[in-house]
Design a protein around this motif. Structure first.
Motif, mmCIF file in Angstrom:
data_model
loop_
_atom_site.group_PDB
_atom_site.id
_atom_site.type_symbol
_atom_site.label_atom_id
_atom_site.label_comp_id
_atom_site.label_asym_id
_atom_site.label_seq_id
_atom_site.Cartn_x
_atom_site.Cartn_y
_atom_site.Cartn_z
ATOM 1 N N ALA A 96 -15.495 46.834 -112.956
ATOM 2 C CA ALA A 96 -14.161 46.888 -112.360
ATOM 3 C C ALA A 96 -13.134 46.213 -113.262
ATOM 4 C CB ALA A 96 -14.174 46.222 -110.993
ATOM 5 N N GLU A 97 -13.569 45.179 -114.000
ATOM 6 C CA GLU A 97 -12.637 44.486 -114.902
ATOM 7 C C GLU A 97 -12.580 45.145 -116.281
ATOM 8 O OE1 GLU A 97 -12.989 40.246 -115.058
ATOM 9 O OE2 GLU A 97 -13.213 40.081 -112.889
ATOM 10 N N GLU A 98 -13.277 46.260 -116.426
ATOM 11 C CA GLU A 98 -13.281 47.034 -117.672
ATOM 12 C C GLU A 98 -13.720 46.198 -118.861
ATOM 13 O OE1 GLU A 98 -9.341 48.432 -117.586
ATOM 14 O OE2 GLU A 98 -9.758 49.896 -116.013
ATOM 15 N N LEU A 99 -14.811 45.469 -118.675
ATOM 16 C CA LEU A 99 -15.384 44.730 -119.786
ATOM 17 C C LEU A 99 -16.086 45.719 -120.714
ATOM 18 C CD1 LEU A 99 -14.944 41.776 -118.781
ATOM 19 C CD2 LEU A 99 -17.340 41.394 -119.319
ATOM 20 N N ALA A 210 -9.251 38.591 -111.239
ATOM 21 C CA ALA A 210 -10.290 38.582 -110.212
ATOM 22 C C ALA A 210 -9.820 39.341 -108.978
ATOM 23 C CB ALA A 210 -10.653 37.149 -109.856
ATOM 24 N N LEU A 211 -8.559 39.117 -108.600
ATOM 25 C CA LEU A 211 -7.994 39.817 -107.444
ATOM 26 C C LEU A 211 -7.993 41.318 -107.661
ATOM 27 C CD1 LEU A 211 -4.880 37.873 -106.136
ATOM 28 C CD2 LEU A 211 -7.107 38.145 -105.079
ATOM 29 N N GLN A 212 -7.589 41.682 -108.873
ATOM 30 C CA GLN A 212 -7.536 43.090 -109.238
ATOM 31 C C GLN A 212 -8.915 43.731 -109.076
ATOM 32 O OE1 GLN A 212 -5.759 43.118 -113.032
ATOM 33 N NE2 GLN A 212 -4.444 44.858 -112.579
ATOM 34 N N ALA A 213 -9.935 43.019 -109.577
ATOM 35 C CA ALA A 213 -11.303 43.522 -109.498
ATOM 36 C C ALA A 213 -11.750 43.640 -108.050
ATOM 37 C CB ALA A 213 -12.240 42.604 -110.271
ATOM 38 N N LEU A 214 -11.384 42.633 -107.251
ATOM 39 C CA LEU A 214 -11.747 42.643 -105.834
ATOM 40 C C LEU A 214 -11.138 43.859 -105.140
ATOM 41 C CD1 LEU A 214 -13.264 39.975 -105.533
ATOM 42 C CD2 LEU A 214 -11.590 39.267 -103.840
ATOM 43 N N ALA A 215 -9.849 44.090 -105.427
ATOM 44 C CA ALA A 215 -9.157 45.224 -104.812
ATOM 45 C C ALA A 215 -9.802 46.525 -105.246
ATOM 46 C CB ALA A 215 -7.687 45.206 -105.204
ATOM 47 N N HIS A 216 -10.256 46.571 -106.480
ATOM 48 C CA HIS A 216 -10.858 47.786 -107.027
ATOM 49 C C HIS A 216 -12.206 48.068 -106.378
ATOM 50 C CE1 HIS A 216 -12.714 50.391 -110.115
ATOM 51 N NE2 HIS A 216 -11.460 50.815 -110.294
ATOM 52 N N VAL A 217 -13.003 47.019 -106.201
ATOM 53 C CA VAL A 217 -14.366 47.215 -105.691
ATOM 54 C C VAL A 217 -14.381 47.377 -104.186
ATOM 55 C CG1 VAL A 217 -16.630 46.104 -105.429
ATOM 56 C CG2 VAL A 217 -15.450 46.036 -107.620
ATOM 57 N N TYR A 218 -13.614 46.530 -103.461
ATOM 58 C CA TYR A 218 -13.713 46.529 -101.999
ATOM 59 C C TYR A 218 -12.526 47.207 -101.322
ATOM 60 C CZ TYR A 218 -17.350 43.077 -102.843
ATOM 61 O OH TYR A 218 -18.481 42.446 -103.271
ATOM 62 N N GLY A 219 -11.460 47.492 -102.099
ATOM 63 C CA GLY A 219 -10.278 48.100 -101.505
ATOM 64 C C GLY A 219 -9.352 47.107 -100.824
ATOM 65 N N HIS A 220 -9.711 45.832 -100.813
ATOM 66 C CA HIS A 220 -8.859 44.786 -100.234
ATOM 67 C C HIS A 220 -9.235 43.460 -100.899
ATOM 68 C CE1 HIS A 220 -12.305 43.293 -97.980
ATOM 69 N NE2 HIS A 220 -12.597 44.564 -97.744
#
Lengths: 294, 160
Positions: A96-99, A210-220
């Motif tokens: 999700a963080e495009e590592l 981290a927030l961005q990744a959270l939003a990407h994976v869980y949608g919130h």
């Protein structure tokens, strides 16, 4: 008696200075410290700029030197289960963080009371049992994990190592030039104050990613704020202060920043909570295999 | 952090005691110098013929003075940038004057009226070794001139 020779008392203060010794000392100390601080700040800034040019593979080699003894430790089956779960979560969030594929994340689980998690050189992320025991659901855990992965993504460990090495070298050079261990003591303390683990900017940047990744994976981004409540409670409950706070921005500021970021990007702050695996607390139950030496 | 606290405690102890010792020493030096001005200390090698000494004796005075912690740190800092070592100046000034005073006191005990051909030597006790508190020795010596008018018995007694 002998008229040819007479001793005359010379006036006082010919061979000495009338200046107050504290004044001289204060001026010297302030001047020297100022020069040293300016030099260290500019050097560490240079290290900061240059560190990202060190290839990640070199960073991994450096980390291998430190972690070779860690791999030899036998791992209990419960510990292996936790590590496997944490690793799968890390892989999802890293995606999700495009590592890039050249920057793998390796998760380690440490069976110790400390309420902490940290990222270090070579993409190694460490989780302590003390932290995991306080975590209510996967979303909170994902916030910590995503935060640590973001540190790796932005090469924060190598940057702070570069800064520490430069600062240490500069202090060693200055103190050997002064030729005294007293000076080294004073400068060493000053150096410690300037060498916090990660800077506040770095922590904020990692929070955002981290927030961005959270939003990407869980949608919130549910769970991001809960993390701070969890840490706060652990802080009050435990005798030992969680190290997670030591070099991090003030919790209130972080919560505000997270709320502001979520609002800006229209990420919902409420959503469905993903529970932790059912056997999670069993995995964490104390084992005989205490890892020591951290 | 504890190192820093220890450092500051040592610094203030050094400063406090060093200042008190220096003030007291200067007070005593000035008092004794005023008194012993009656015995001139002269650097000429030969006394004038008019003195006609009955006896000449080697007199000497030596003193060892140590720096305090504060002075040492101040001097270290000064060593980084250069300039007058102000924290050492008073130390050497006190040592020189004290050495001359002790020499004069010896001469006074022998009934001398003058000291001729005075010379001074200084020695560093610690020789710059690391971790040692620096201290210096100053030795002053000269030829005491005991005039012929002194009764013989007094002179030989004080020489014994």
């Amino acid at each position: 008696m002998i008229p040819e020779y007479k001793q005359v008392q010379p006036p006082e203060g010919i061979n000495t200075s009338k200046e107050h010794p504290l004044k001289e000392f204060g001026l010297l100390l302030a001047g020297v410290l100022l020069i040293v601080v300016v030099a260290i700040v500019s050097l560490s800034y240079a290290a900061h700029l240059l560190a990202p040019f060190i290839p990640f593979s070199a960073e991994q080699k450096m980390a291998d030197m430190f972690s070779s003894q860690l791999k030899d430790e036998p791992i209990a089956s419960q510990d292996a289960e936790v590590t496997r779960y944490l690793q799968s979560l890390a892989d999802r969030l890293a995606k999700a963080e495009e590592l890039p594929a050249t920057m793998p994340i390796t998760v380690h689980y440490i069976d110790a009371e400390t309420v902490n998690a940290f990222a270090t050189l070579g993409g190694h992320v460490f989780f302590f049992r003390g932290l995991l025991e306080n975590i209510p659901n996967e979303n909170v855990l994902a916030m910590v994990m995503a935060h640590e992965i973001a540190h790796v993504k932005y090469r924060h460990p190598i940057k702070s190592l570069g800064r520490a090495v430069i600062t240490g070298t500069a202090i060693a050079v200055v103190s050997s030039a002064a030729g005294g261990n007293i000076i080294a003591d004073v400068l060493g303390e000053t150096g410690l104050l300037t060498a916090l683990k990660f800077s506040r900017e770095q922590e904020q940047k990692s929070d955002k990613t981290a927030l961005q990744a959270l939003a990407h994976v869980y949608g919130h981004v549910e769970g991001a704020n809960t993390l701070f409540d969890v840490l706060e409670q652990a802080h009050q409950g435990a005798r030992q202060a969680p190290e997670f706070f030591s070099s991090h921005p003030h919790t209130d500021n972080r919560i505000e920043n997270i709320a502001a970021m979520a609002k800006m990007h229209n990420w919902p702050t409420r959503g469905d909570i993903t529970p932790l695996p059912a056997q999670f607390s069993d995995w964490l139950a104390e084992t005989d295999n205490q890892v020591s030496g951290f | 952090m504890y190192d820093l606290i220890i450092f500051f405690v040592l610094m203030s102890l050094g400063y406090g005691f060093g200042r008190i010792a220096e003030k007291r020493h200067y007070k005593s030096i000035i008092e004794r110098e005023t008194d012993l001005n009656r015995i001139p200390a002269i650097v000429l090698r030969f006394p004038p013929p008019s003195t006609k000494p009955q006896q000449t004796v080697l007199v000497m005075g030596s003193v060892v003075i140590s720096i305090d912690y504060f002075k040492r740190v101040a001097a270290k800092l000064r060593g980084l940038v250069g300039g007058r070592m102000k924290s050492y100046e008073t130390l050497l000034d006190r040592a020189r004057r004290e050495a001359v005073l002790r020499m004069k006191e010896q001469a006074d005990g022998m009934g001398a009226k003058m000291v001729f051909n005075i010379k001074m030597e200084t020695a560093s006790i610690s020789k710059g070794r690391k971790g040692n508190i620096g201290s210096i020795e100053v030795l002053a010596y000269g030829t005491a001139i005991i005039p012929a008018t002194m009764p013989m018995s007094v002179t030989s007694q004080s020489l014994a």
